[in-house]
Design a protein around this motif. Structure first.
Motif, mmCIF file in Angstrom:
data_model
loop_
_atom_site.group_PDB
_atom_site.id
_atom_site.type_symbol
_atom_site.label_atom_id
_atom_site.label_comp_id
_atom_site.label_asym_id
_atom_site.label_seq_id
_atom_site.Cartn_x
_atom_site.Cartn_y
_atom_site.Cartn_z
ATOM 1 N N VAL A 189 0.858 -1.191 0.000
ATOM 2 C CA VAL A 189 0.000 0.000 0.000
ATOM 3 C C VAL A 189 0.892 1.239 0.000
ATOM 4 N N SER A 190 0.469 2.266 -0.724
ATOM 5 C CA SER A 190 1.284 3.480 -0.820
ATOM 6 C C SER A 190 1.099 4.368 0.398
ATOM 7 N N SER A 191 2.072 5.222 0.635
ATOM 8 C CA SER A 191 1.992 6.168 1.754
ATOM 9 C C SER A 191 0.814 7.121 1.575
ATOM 10 N N ALA A 192 0.534 7.486 0.311
ATOM 11 C CA ALA A 192 -0.585 8.394 0.034
ATOM 12 C C ALA A 192 -1.915 7.767 0.456
ATOM 13 N N THR A 194 -0.483 11.086 -6.812
ATOM 14 C CA THR A 194 0.277 11.961 -7.706
ATOM 15 C C THR A 194 0.774 13.197 -6.973
ATOM 16 N N PHE A 195 -0.103 13.792 -6.160
ATOM 17 C CA PHE A 195 0.268 15.015 -5.443
ATOM 18 C C PHE A 195 1.442 14.760 -4.488
ATOM 19 N N LEU A 196 1.365 13.674 -3.701
ATOM 20 C CA LEU A 196 2.431 13.387 -2.742
ATOM 21 C C LEU A 196 3.738 13.052 -3.460
ATOM 22 N N GLU A 197 3.622 12.319 -4.562
ATOM 23 C CA GLU A 197 4.824 11.973 -5.320
ATOM 24 C C GLU A 197 5.499 13.225 -5.859
ATOM 25 N N LEU A 249 5.156 16.240 -4.724
ATOM 26 C CA LEU A 249 5.622 17.050 -3.595
ATOM 27 C C LEU A 249 6.965 16.537 -3.081
ATOM 28 N N HIS A 250 7.084 15.214 -2.923
ATOM 29 C CA HIS A 250 8.338 14.644 -2.433
ATOM 30 C C HIS A 250 9.476 14.840 -3.429
ATOM 31 N N GLY A 251 9.133 14.828 -4.720
ATOM 32 C CA GLY A 251 10.171 14.964 -5.738
ATOM 33 C C GLY A 251 10.282 16.355 -6.320
ATOM 34 N N LEU A 252 9.763 17.349 -5.591
ATOM 35 C CA LEU A 252 9.723 18.718 -6.126
ATOM 36 C C LEU A 252 11.113 19.261 -6.437
ATOM 37 N N THR A 253 12.062 19.001 -5.542
ATOM 38 C CA THR A 253 13.427 19.490 -5.773
ATOM 39 C C THR A 253 14.012 18.891 -7.047
ATOM 40 N N THR A 254 13.820 17.582 -7.212
ATOM 41 C CA THR A 254 14.325 16.904 -8.409
ATOM 42 C C THR A 254 13.664 17.456 -9.671
ATOM 43 N N GLU A 306 -5.127 15.837 -13.834
ATOM 44 C CA GLU A 306 -5.763 14.962 -12.841
ATOM 45 C C GLU A 306 -6.763 15.735 -11.986
ATOM 46 N N SER A 307 -6.442 16.990 -11.683
ATOM 47 C CA SER A 307 -7.368 17.817 -10.898
ATOM 48 C C SER A 307 -8.659 18.065 -11.667
ATOM 49 N N GLU A 308 -8.530 18.252 -12.975
ATOM 50 C CA GLU A 308 -9.716 18.466 -13.806
ATOM 51 C C GLU A 308 -10.578 17.206 -13.852
ATOM 52 N N ARG A 309 -9.918 16.058 -13.934
ATOM 53 C CA ARG A 309 -10.663 14.786 -13.883
ATOM 54 C C ARG A 309 -11.417 14.666 -12.558
ATOM 55 N N PHE A 310 -10.734 15.040 -11.474
ATOM 56 C CA PHE A 310 -11.366 14.962 -10.158
ATOM 57 C C PHE A 310 -12.523 15.954 -10.051
ATOM 58 N N ARG A 311 -12.334 17.150 -10.636
ATOM 59 C CA ARG A 311 -13.411 18.154 -10.607
ATOM 60 C C ARG A 311 -14.643 17.641 -11.341
ATOM 61 N N LYS A 312 -14.419 17.035 -12.491
ATOM 62 C CA LYS A 312 -15.543 16.545 -13.287
ATOM 63 C C LYS A 312 -16.289 15.425 -12.578
#
Length: 578
Positions: free
Chosen positions: A110-113, A197-200, A202-207, A224-230
């Motif tokens: 299971v993922s951390s997210a 996706t958001f957590l990934e 966020l964790h890899g923002l520097t990279t 992905e946010s647009e998909r979630f909005r719809k």
């Protein structure tokens, strides 16, 4: 519509749910008495038969019942709140306990997210479901039956009409549920995907910024946010439409009941007092079911959240080891060990002996299987073939708690927690006094660097973001030393740090074995660090291609010697260029 498994888990919470139903029902009884009193006052006044004594009695009873209803409403709110608190507390404890039972290998399942979302939003969805929806569901069934049991005595036809109209709302709810289930499945799939996706990102923002890919990542997040909005708008639209339908059914049912009551009264089949009671109580037939309808969509979210949580709680758990390793010698043996990620073998038929008190290094190019060996020893990956023994016990049969007490691992990704330096060091030895902590920091040349910042009281940021990489790694080593375990694993513990910090750490690693008799496994890509090892195992493509001391391997002039000479030449070139 009700998760019986959830009710069985919530022993204390179920009692609160039962009490909330009771308080609601008692409130309904009080309401019926209030209506009865006012109906008799109006009827008696209209007929001119109401005397002062009866007026006072009716008013007193009505006022008492009004006060009682206020008390019952308050008690219902408190019981609901207690049920909500219990479900949140219990479910978070269940999730946490499951994580402990899954052990350090939980991330493979299971993922951390997902864990974060379950512990947060998922449990919050259950709060309303368990605290409001379940009690309202039972009360919505109980209320019409109670009203029918009282009103049929006054007029059977009108009471039956009202009772028959009530099930139309749950029928609508069941129809909506069939449509909503598929939609909510899709909703939660998109929701959890967005969280991952958001957590990934966020964790890899520097990279992402280093490679100038943050813009592309932002675009992916937008998609992905647009998909979630719809999908959210579809869910809200479905909820709104179903609410309108339930309103129509509820008001139409009440209207039919009122029309029937009036016709029965005009036909002389009902007294004025009875007619008033029917008129005032007809809405009570439908209000509980209508309120259930308003909770329904929240309840559906709660049920889907419960499904996700139960799906996690039902994950197969690794068989718990029973053996304890509390006595040495702490030697480690690999015999014909193989392991595969996704059916592709990472290590193949590995056999090696690591005697207690030895400093053994495992080397090789990236992807050769070095860190996989470390993860196997820490029980992060359990489905290996062959045999691994620690202190004479098969690794699979050793309890995780016992293994963790005997073994300490320090890696490139060892974590520094938000809190003081003292707090982080106390993870290694909770009862260590300040003198012990200061001495361990001095051993790693950290005290002089941290003392001007506040010493043991210095507040570290999350992940040690407010200290250098070398300081962070030395602090992790200091914490590991305080634990004083018989086995140490250093998995690329000196990567990406300054030369001074690397030399300090390597000096400590060698002392652990040579002076303190610890069993030390050093995994390193930099061969200059392993020269003084008692034994070196050279990996290539998951297999041991060479083993021996540094001098023995250099004389063989094989893969180890070739890699060592290349690194040595590169480091000398870099040093000369400087």
């Amino acid at each position: 519509m009700i998760k019986t498994r959830l009710l069985k888990m919530m022993k204390q919470g179920t009692r609160h749910v039962f009490m909330s139903i009771l308080w609601q029902w008692l409130g309904l009884v009080a309401q019926i008495i209030i209506v009865g009193c006012f109906a008799r006052i109006i009827g008696g006044t209209y007929a001119g038969k109401l005397d002062t004594k009866h007026l006072v009695i009716y008013l007193a009873v009505a006022l008492f019942c009004i006060f009682s209803r206020l008390v019952f409403d308050r008690l219902y709110t408190e019981a609901s709140f207690e049920a909500s608190v219990d479900v949140k507390k219990t479910m978070r404890e269940e999730i946490y306990s499951k994580l402990l039972r899954l052990g350090s290998s939980y991330r493979s399942k299971v993922s951390s997210a997902q864990i974060t979302q379950m512990m947060g939003e998922g449990v919050e969805q259950l709060e309303i479901y368990f605290g409001k929806y379940i009690s309202q569901f039972v009360y919505a069934l109980l209320a019409p039956l109670t009203l029918f049991g009282i009103l049929f005595q006054y007029n059977l036809r009108a009471a039956v009409v009202l009772l028959v109209a009530v099930p139309l709302i749950p029928i609508v709810i069941m129809i909506v549920m069939k449509v909503a289930r598929k939609l909510l499945d899709k909703y939660f799939k998109v929701y959890y995907g967005l969280g991952d996706t958001f957590l990934e990102k966020l964790h890899g923002l520097t990279t992402l910024k280093i490679y100038e890919s943050d813009g592309q990542a932002a675009e992916e997040m937008d998609v992905e946010s647009e998909r979630f909005r719809k999908i959210t708008m579809k869910v809200l639209s479905m909820q709104l439409n179903s609410t309108i339908v339930m309103d129509i059914v509820a008001y139409a049912g009440a209207a039919v009941g009122i029309i029937t009551t009036i016709s029965e009264f005009l036909a002389g089949n009902m007294t004025l007092v009875s007619a008033i009671m029917f008129l005032l109580l007809s809405a009570e037939f439908f209000l509980p079911m209508r309120l259930l309808g308003s909770y329904f969509h929240i309840g559906m979210n709660g049920m889907k959240a419960a499904d996700k949580i139960f799906e996690f709680l039902d994950l197969p758990e690794p068989e718990a080891g029973k053996y304890l390793i509390s006595e040495g010698p702490y030697d480690i043996r690999f015999k014909g060990v193989s392991f595969a990620y996704n059916k592709e073998e990472t290590i193949k038929d590995i056999s090696m002996d690591i005697d207690a008190g030895q400093l053994v290094s495992i080397v090789g190019v990236s992807g050769s299987g070095k860190s996989t060996i470390a993860s196997l020893l820490r029980q992060q990956n359990r489905n290996y073939k062959g045999s691994i023994t620690v202190a004479g016990k098969e690794l699979k049969n050793i309890s995780e708690a016992s293994l963790m007490s005997a073994m300490t691992a320090v890696s490139l990704n060892s974590y520094i927690f938000h809190g003081t330096v003292r707090d982080n060091l106390h993870l290694g030895k909770p009862k260590a006094n300040d003198t012990k902590l200061v001495n361990i920091l001095k051993l790693l040349n950290l005290w002089d660097e941290l003392a001007p910042l506040g010493g043991l009281e210095f507040e570290l940021a999350e992940g040690g973001a407010n200290i250098s990489g070398g300081q962070k790694q030395r602090l992790c080593i200091a914490r590991a030393l305080l634990k004083n375990s018989p086995i140490y694993i250093f998995d690329e513990a000196t990567s990406n740090i300054d030369m001074e910090s690397e030399e300090i750490i390597m000096s400590i690693i060698r002392k652990l074995s040579k002076e303190l008799g610890k069993t030390v496994i050093l995994i390193s890509h930099r061969l200059a660090n392993v020269v003084k090892s008692d034994q070196i195992f050279m990996l290539d493509s998951g297999s041991i291609v060479e083993s021996g001391t540094h001098s023995q391997l250099i004389k063989k002039n094989g893969a180890y010697a070739t890699l060592y000479k290349k690194q040595h030449a590169l480091e000398n070139y870099a040093g000369g260029a400087m």
